[in-house]
Write a protein that holds these residues in place. Structure first.
Motif, PDB file in Angstrom:
ATOM      1  N   ILE A 475       0.819  -1.335  -0.099  1.00  0.00           N
ATOM      2  CA  ILE A 475       0.136  -0.015   0.022  1.00  0.00           C
ATOM      3  C   ILE A 475       0.927   1.234   0.022  1.00  0.00           C
ATOM      4  CG2 ILE A 475      -1.638   1.428   1.480  1.00  0.00           C
ATOM      5  CD1 ILE A 475      -2.780  -1.314   2.348  1.00  0.00           C
ATOM      6  N   LEU A 476       1.890   1.199   0.524  1.00  0.00           N
ATOM      7  CA  LEU A 476       2.981   2.323   0.892  1.00  0.00           C
ATOM      8  C   LEU A 476       3.522   2.600  -0.473  1.00  0.00           C
ATOM      9  CD1 LEU A 476       4.583   1.768   4.475  1.00  0.00           C
ATOM     10  CD2 LEU A 476       2.551   3.656   3.708  1.00  0.00           C
ATOM     11  N   MET A 477       3.861   1.431  -1.142  1.00  0.00           N
ATOM     12  CA  MET A 477       4.473   1.456  -2.494  1.00  0.00           C
ATOM     13  C   MET A 477       3.734   2.080  -3.435  1.00  0.00           C
ATOM     14  SD  MET A 477       6.336  -2.297  -2.721  1.00  0.00           S
ATOM     15  CE  MET A 477       7.218  -1.956  -4.122  1.00  0.00           C
ATOM     16  N   ILE A 478       2.166   1.664  -3.433  1.00  0.00           N
ATOM     17  CA  ILE A 478       1.596   2.427  -4.595  1.00  0.00           C
ATOM     18  C   ILE A 478       1.377   4.042  -3.984  1.00  0.00           C
ATOM     19  CG2 ILE A 478      -0.846   2.377  -5.234  1.00  0.00           C
ATOM     20  CD1 ILE A 478      -0.792  -0.730  -4.630  1.00  0.00           C
ATOM     21  N   ILE A 479       1.161   4.310  -2.975  1.00  0.00           N
ATOM     22  CA  ILE A 479       1.024   5.775  -2.553  1.00  0.00           C
ATOM     23  C   ILE A 479       2.257   6.486  -2.903  1.00  0.00           C
ATOM     24  CG2 ILE A 479       1.021   7.363  -0.672  1.00  0.00           C
ATOM     25  CD1 ILE A 479      -0.808   5.272   0.882  1.00  0.00           C
ATOM     26  N   SER A 480       3.286   6.049  -2.729  1.00  0.00           N
ATOM     27  CA  SER A 480       4.690   6.532  -3.169  1.00  0.00           C
ATOM     28  C   SER A 480       4.702   6.742  -4.773  1.00  0.00           C
ATOM     29  CB  SER A 480       5.872   5.730  -2.521  1.00  0.00           C
ATOM     30  OG  SER A 480       6.965   6.314  -2.777  1.00  0.00           O
ATOM     31  N   LEU A 481       4.424   5.751  -5.420  1.00  0.00           N
ATOM     32  CA  LEU A 481       4.373   5.651  -6.590  1.00  0.00           C
ATOM     33  C   LEU A 481       3.506   6.799  -7.298  1.00  0.00           C
ATOM     34  CD1 LEU A 481       4.996   4.502  -9.667  1.00  0.00           C
ATOM     35  CD2 LEU A 481       3.176   2.920  -9.359  1.00  0.00           C
ATOM     36  N   PHE A 482       2.267   7.031  -6.866  1.00  0.00           N
ATOM     37  CA  PHE A 482       1.531   8.082  -7.392  1.00  0.00           C
ATOM     38  C   PHE A 482       2.153   9.356  -7.181  1.00  0.00           C
ATOM     39  CE2 PHE A 482      -1.840   4.824  -8.165  1.00  0.00           C
ATOM     40  CZ  PHE A 482      -2.341   5.339  -9.244  1.00  0.00           C
ATOM     41  N   LYS A 483       2.583   9.426  -6.010  1.00  0.00           N
ATOM     42  CA  LYS A 483       3.227  10.864  -5.546  1.00  0.00           C
ATOM     43  C   LYS A 483       4.441  11.123  -6.511  1.00  0.00           C
ATOM     44  CE  LYS A 483       5.115  13.194  -1.355  1.00  0.00           C
ATOM     45  NZ  LYS A 483       5.533  13.125  -0.080  1.00  0.00           N
ATOM     46  N   ALA A 484       5.416  10.152  -7.111  1.00  0.00           N
ATOM     47  CA  ALA A 484       6.401  10.410  -7.555  1.00  0.00           C
ATOM     48  C   ALA A 484       5.927  10.601  -9.145  1.00  0.00           C
ATOM     49  CB  ALA A 484       7.564   9.214  -7.687  1.00  0.00           C
TER      50      ALA A 484
END
Length: 497
Positions: A475-484
């Motif tokens: 979940i954190l990886m997906i949030i981080s991906l969208f942010k980037a």
């Protein structure tokens, strides 16, 4: 040890402790992991269903969004592997052994033993059996692999970060990912990978043993499976030693050739017209019912709820435990592709091929079952061979199936040693052979020991336990991906101005 990180030593120690628990107190091990699994099934089933459904939605959002034009690497980079080799590698790493192990047995079980909602043995159960199998092996799984692999590939090749799970979380946590918190994340990923792969190695050894027992009367025993694992371990270590561009690439292409030959033989020698009609209707039903399947949790139906726990929730946990390994491997071989090309290739191609595979093998097995020959009387690992024995050229197809399981076994373990090496050497894209060999031996020993002390049930329980904490990392990886990705699109607009 040369280039080994703290992640290597910590995870290796945890794996040894877990396996030692299983060896010293096998009954307590199975009881403990079984109790935790039961708690997770009961308390987090809804969570797994929601997580996989939301990931599928987000994957399609990325495909149709402006993010899709971004290239995984520099704008001038182009793919390292041909499209055919690329698809073969991600497919072999993703679910190779499982397709052969469950190709006939899962649809047959849903039809004749315990359908989800229909009456066993009915036409409704026939259609439902294929639809449910597509669901378990289809678009949800590959969307999950795809979005996690996208996160890894984007940060590796676009942002120049190390090939580590922890590197993808830097947009959220910054430099904290270079300390103990990052180490914890990577340890969770490696631990989940070891036990996720061990499950498939256990299935592979059991099915090879089952085929040899059915064809040649070889005993079905732990010691035979140990010998099989030992032989295959030597072969995949040789392949891993040869590197990504030789061993894994050539074996993956071989897998696809063998799989397609076997598939064509079953189509021709099986109930051809029924196969094609069943695939057409049931795949259409699967697409049509995708939303209702995605969120079905059976809160007021205890029997159906039990079925979902045993099948769907187990699969979602199994695929999540495989996510660090498969996604990192997919990312490693996908440099140079655009995000849209990458996700369409990763999500749609294996989904369609996998559904057709299950339609061919599942329909054939069910058709034989309906003729009065009880294939469910055989153990799961022998179902495929029992099916072949009722068909022309059955012995030839059985030999092909054993070869295919063996090559899938080698490529899955081969790819896993490569990825485990990357994760435990600070993200090196070319981990040392010494590290790869150690991980290769370790994951084979885990599969062998857990098979001997508790069978596949103990391994399955362990991966469900290991998958839960890693799901939060996802979940954190997906949030981080969208942010980037959002920052990348804004930067592109600013640059154009």
């Amino acid at each position: 040890m040369k280039k080994a990180s703290k992640v290597f030593y910590i995870t290796f120690a945890l794996v040894i402790l877990t396996v030692a628990f299983g060896v010293i107190a096998p009954q307590s091990f199975e009881k403990t992991t079984g109790s935790i699994r039961s708690f997770i099934d009961t308390s987090f089933g809804w969570y797994y269903l929601m997580l996989m459904a939301i990931i599928l939605i987000l994957t399609f959002v990325i495909i149709i969004s402006p993010y899709g034009k971004i290239r995984l690497g520099k704008d001038s980079d182009r793919p390292e592997f041909s499209t055919i080799s690329w698809i073969s590698m991600l497919f072999s790493a993703g679910m190779g052994i499982g397709l052969v192990f469950y190709g006939a047995s899962e649809p047959l079980s849903h039809f004749a033993v315990q359908p989800a909602t229909a009456e066993p043995g009915t036409d409704a159960a026939f259609k439902e059996s294929l639809q449910r199998t597509y669901y378990h092996w289809g678009i949800h799984v590959w969307a999950m692999y795809g979005i996690i692999a996208l996160s890894l590939a984007f940060f590796q090749f676009r942002k120049g970060e190390p090939a580590l799970i922890s590197s993808t979380l830097k947009p959220i946590f910054g430099k904290k990912m270079e300390g103990p918190l990052g180490t914890l994340v990577d340890v969770l990923a490696v631990f989940a990978t070891v036990f996720g792969v061990a499950t498939s190695l256990g299935f592979g050894a059991a099915q090879i043993n089952g085929g040899l027992a059915y064809l040649f009367g070889v005993p079905q025993a732990s010691w035979v499976q140990f010998v099989i694992i030992a032989v295959v371990t030597v072969l995949f270590i040789i392949s891993a030693w040869s590197g990504l561009n030789k061993g894994i690439k050539y074996l993956s292409n071989t897998n696809m050739v063998l799989a397609i030959i076997l598939l064509i033989l079953v189509i021709i020698l099986g109930p051809t017209l029924l196969i094609m009609n069943m695939f057409t209707e049931t795949f259409g039903n699967y697409i049509q019912n995708l939303i209702s399947l995605s969120f079905q949790s059976a809160p007021l139906d205890a029997e159906n709820r039990s079925w979902l726990n045993a099948w769907t929730i187990f699969y979602w946990a199994w695929w999540i435990s495989w996510a660090p390994f498969v996604s990192m491997f997919i990312a490693r071989v996908s440099k140079g592709r655009t995000i849209r090309e990458f996700l369409i290739g990763v999500v749609l191609t294996p989904t369609i091929f996998g559904a057709f595979w299950f339609s061919v093998f599942g329909t054939t097995a069910i058709d034989i079952q309906k003729s009065g020959i009880d294939l469910t009387a055989f153990p799961t690992e022998q179902t495929l061979f029992a099916m072949f024995s009722e068909m022309p050229l059955g012995f030839v197809m059985s030999i092909f199936a054993i070869l295919l399981v063996s090559t899938f076994f080698i490529t899955s373990a081969d790819s896993a040693t490569f990825v485990l090496g990357m994760q435990s050497t600070n993200g090196s894209l070319l981990p040392s052979n010494q590290i790869k060999i150690l991980w290769g031996i370790a994951q084979s020993l885990v599969a062998a020991i857990l098979l001997s002390v508790g069978g596949l049930t103990a391994v399955q329980n362990t991966i469900i336990v290991a998958a839960l904490p890693f799901s939060f990392v996802m979940i954190l990886m997906i949030i981080s991906l969208f942010k980037a990705l959002n920052a990348e699109v804004k930067l592109g607009k600013t640059t154009k101005k």
